[in-house]
Design a protein around this motif. Structure first.
Motif, short mmCIF file in Angstrom:
data_model
loop_
_atom_site.label_atom_id
_atom_site.label_comp_id
_atom_site.label_asym_id
_atom_site.label_seq_id
_atom_site.Cartn_x
_atom_site.Cartn_y
_atom_site.Cartn_z
N MET A 145 36.77 44.62 56.83
CA MET A 145 37.55 43.51 56.51
C MET A 145 39.12 43.99 56.36
O MET A 145 39.51 45.10 55.65
CB MET A 145 37.37 42.87 55.12
N ASP A 146 40.11 43.64 57.16
CA ASP A 146 41.34 44.21 57.15
C ASP A 146 42.40 43.29 56.22
O ASP A 146 42.97 42.38 56.86
CB ASP A 146 41.93 44.18 58.67
N GLU A 147 42.11 43.41 55.12
CA GLU A 147 43.02 42.47 54.14
C GLU A 147 43.35 43.35 52.80
O GLU A 147 42.71 44.42 52.42
CB GLU A 147 42.01 41.54 53.44
N PRO A 148 44.35 42.97 52.20
CA PRO A 148 44.77 43.93 50.99
C PRO A 148 43.85 43.91 49.81
O PRO A 148 43.07 42.67 49.68
CB PRO A 148 46.19 43.12 50.58
N PRO A 149 43.70 44.88 48.88
CA PRO A 149 42.61 44.75 47.95
C PRO A 149 42.85 43.58 47.09
O PRO A 149 41.61 43.27 46.62
CB PRO A 149 43.04 45.86 47.07
N ALA A 150 44.21 42.91 46.83
CA ALA A 150 44.05 41.76 45.94
C ALA A 150 43.05 40.39 46.39
O ALA A 150 42.37 39.80 45.83
CB ALA A 150 45.44 41.43 45.61
N ARG A 203 36.77 37.72 46.60
CA ARG A 203 35.07 37.53 47.07
C ARG A 203 34.27 37.51 46.07
O ARG A 203 33.01 37.00 46.45
CB ARG A 203 34.73 38.89 48.21
N SER A 204 34.71 38.02 44.84
CA SER A 204 33.72 37.83 43.56
C SER A 204 33.59 36.43 43.45
O SER A 204 32.62 35.79 43.21
CB SER A 204 34.06 38.50 42.56
N PHE A 205 34.66 35.48 43.60
CA PHE A 205 34.53 33.96 43.19
C PHE A 205 33.63 33.25 44.34
O PHE A 205 32.95 32.59 44.51
CB PHE A 205 36.02 33.55 43.33
N VAL A 206 33.93 34.04 45.77
CA VAL A 206 33.22 33.42 46.72
C VAL A 206 31.66 33.75 46.75
O VAL A 206 30.84 32.78 46.91
CB VAL A 206 33.50 33.89 48.38
N GLY A 262 43.48 34.88 40.58
CA GLY A 262 42.07 34.95 40.05
C GLY A 262 42.08 35.49 38.75
O GLY A 262 40.97 35.61 38.14
N SER A 263 42.95 35.74 37.94
CA SER A 263 42.94 36.12 36.68
C SER A 263 42.61 35.12 35.58
O SER A 263 42.75 33.82 35.90
CB SER A 263 44.52 36.79 36.11
N LEU A 264 42.17 35.40 34.53
CA LEU A 264 41.67 34.61 33.57
C LEU A 264 43.09 34.23 32.66
O LEU A 264 43.61 35.20 32.34
CB LEU A 264 40.66 35.11 32.43
N VAL A 265 43.12 32.99 32.30
CA VAL A 265 44.28 32.82 31.54
C VAL A 265 43.78 32.30 30.13
O VAL A 265 43.21 30.81 30.03
CB VAL A 265 45.23 31.76 32.26
N LEU A 266 44.11 32.90 29.17
CA LEU A 266 43.74 32.39 27.67
C LEU A 266 45.28 32.00 27.06
O LEU A 266 46.11 32.41 27.03
CB LEU A 266 43.44 33.61 26.81
N ALA A 321 47.37 36.25 31.02
CA ALA A 321 46.52 36.43 32.25
C ALA A 321 45.79 37.49 32.17
O ALA A 321 46.72 38.65 32.13
CB ALA A 321 47.64 36.27 33.40
N ILE A 322 44.56 37.63 32.12
CA ILE A 322 43.90 38.75 32.13
C ILE A 322 43.00 39.30 33.42
O ILE A 322 42.20 38.38 34.02
CB ILE A 322 42.87 38.78 31.23
N PRO A 323 43.52 40.15 34.42
CA PRO A 323 42.74 40.36 35.53
C PRO A 323 41.03 40.81 35.48
O PRO A 323 40.55 40.54 36.52
CB PRO A 323 43.61 41.38 36.24
N ALA A 324 41.04 41.50 34.53
CA ALA A 324 39.46 41.95 34.48
C ALA A 324 39.03 42.10 32.98
O ALA A 324 39.90 42.61 32.25
CB ALA A 324 39.47 43.31 35.13
N ALA A 325 37.92 41.71 32.68
CA ALA A 325 37.56 41.72 31.31
C ALA A 325 35.75 41.35 31.33
O ALA A 325 35.32 40.76 32.07
CB ALA A 325 38.29 41.14 30.33
N ASP A 326 35.26 41.68 30.20
CA ASP A 326 33.87 41.30 29.79
C ASP A 326 34.26 39.97 28.93
O ASP A 326 34.99 40.00 27.84
CB ASP A 326 33.20 42.20 29.26
N ILE A 327 33.41 38.81 29.05
CA ILE A 327 34.03 37.64 28.64
C ILE A 327 32.62 37.57 27.32
O ILE A 327 31.42 37.36 27.91
CB ILE A 327 34.05 36.53 29.59
N PHE A 328 33.00 36.90 26.30
CA PHE A 328 31.98 36.49 25.25
C PHE A 328 32.35 35.09 24.84
O PHE A 328 33.66 34.75 24.84
CB PHE A 328 32.14 37.51 23.93
N PHE A 329 31.23 34.43 24.54
CA PHE A 329 31.56 33.02 23.97
C PHE A 329 31.26 33.04 22.46
O PHE A 329 30.23 33.63 22.07
CB PHE A 329 30.62 31.88 24.55
N PRO A 330 32.35 32.63 21.63
CA PRO A 330 32.07 32.81 20.09
C PRO A 330 30.94 31.92 19.63
O PRO A 330 30.70 31.12 20.25
CB PRO A 330 33.43 32.47 19.70
#
Length: 246
Positions: A69-74, A79-82, A225-229, A237-246
């Protein structure tokens, strides 16, 4: 098999046993021609995100798609969402249980609120992307201490038994369909579809990175693709994290 059939131009390699399909993809990367799905009926050294072990009991699903795939890393990272959307589609197609499956940012598929799958993206070489997907079809691993979501398996939760190759034959065309949408229209349709199926939108979340913890309300997923809290300190805006539900 999916009514769409196997995606044109894609190869399929089925192995009885390997260390991990991601490692198999890495070994094949230098000579890779066509996009290739690698499925193993048994992995002896599966792994997940951040180097965690991925336990793979007999009868579960373990596969990797490797392609040039000839695409930039971002954009490659999207593809994780795909992969998550494609996996949910394949599971719904085969089980006819659309309400049982939900998405968890950035790429997990939940079944009845438990962790059913794991998705891992790696680049084993310049211009090459490997997407590893594991699904608990028949057995669940022991939960890790402090795990955010208990592992579940499809057979125990639904009474439905799927074979790994049966799932692959639905997953491959579903992935090709979503990937075509991303290439043609950008992230917009992927983002919309993911938000329509994601768990806990508008509800409290805890996001933990390697160094920080954020607590807030899950507002959206942004155009990168970042999570917005929405936190007491403002929107984050959080680009990468582990998610927990309180």
């Amino acid at each position: 098999m999916s009514s769409e059939g196997w995606p044109p131009g894609h190869e399929k390699l089925v192995l009885e046993e390997t260390d991990s399909t991601m490692m198999e993809a890495q070994r094949r990367a230098p000579s890779l021609g066509s996009p290739t799905w690698i499925l193993a009926h048994r992995q002896t050294a599966g792994r997940g995100r951040r180097g965690r072990a991925w336990t793979d009991p007999a009868g579960n699903f373990a596969a990797t798609l490797i392609q040039r795939m000839d695409e930039p890393p971002a954009k490659l990272a999207l593809r994780s969402f795909v992969a998550a959307l494609a996996l949910r589609d394949a599971l719904v197609e085969l089980t006819h249980l659309p309400d049982a499956f939900a998405l968890k940012w950035p790429n997990d598929v939940l079944l009845n609120g438990g962790k059913l799958s794991g998705i891992l993206l790696e680049s084993p070489g310049a211009g090459v992307l490997a997407i590893g997907i594991g699904v608990n079809l028949r057995a669940s691993p022991e939960p890790e201490p402090g795990a955010a979501f208990p592992p579940v398996n499809l057979r125990s939760e639904t009474g439905i038994t799927l074979g790994p190759e049966q799932l692959l034959d639905s997953l491959a065309p579903a992935f090709a369909r979503w990937d075509t949408r991303l290439r043609t229209y950008g992230f917009g349709p992927i983002r919309t579809a993911f938000l329509n199926g994601v768990a806990r939108l508008g509800q409290p979340l805890i996001a933990r990175t390697l160094t920080e913890e954020f607590r807030g309300t899950f507002e959206t997923i942004d155009e990168s693709g970042s999570l917005v809290l929405v936190t007491p300190e403002g929107r984050r805006a959080i680009p990468a994290a582990d998610i927990f539900f309180p």
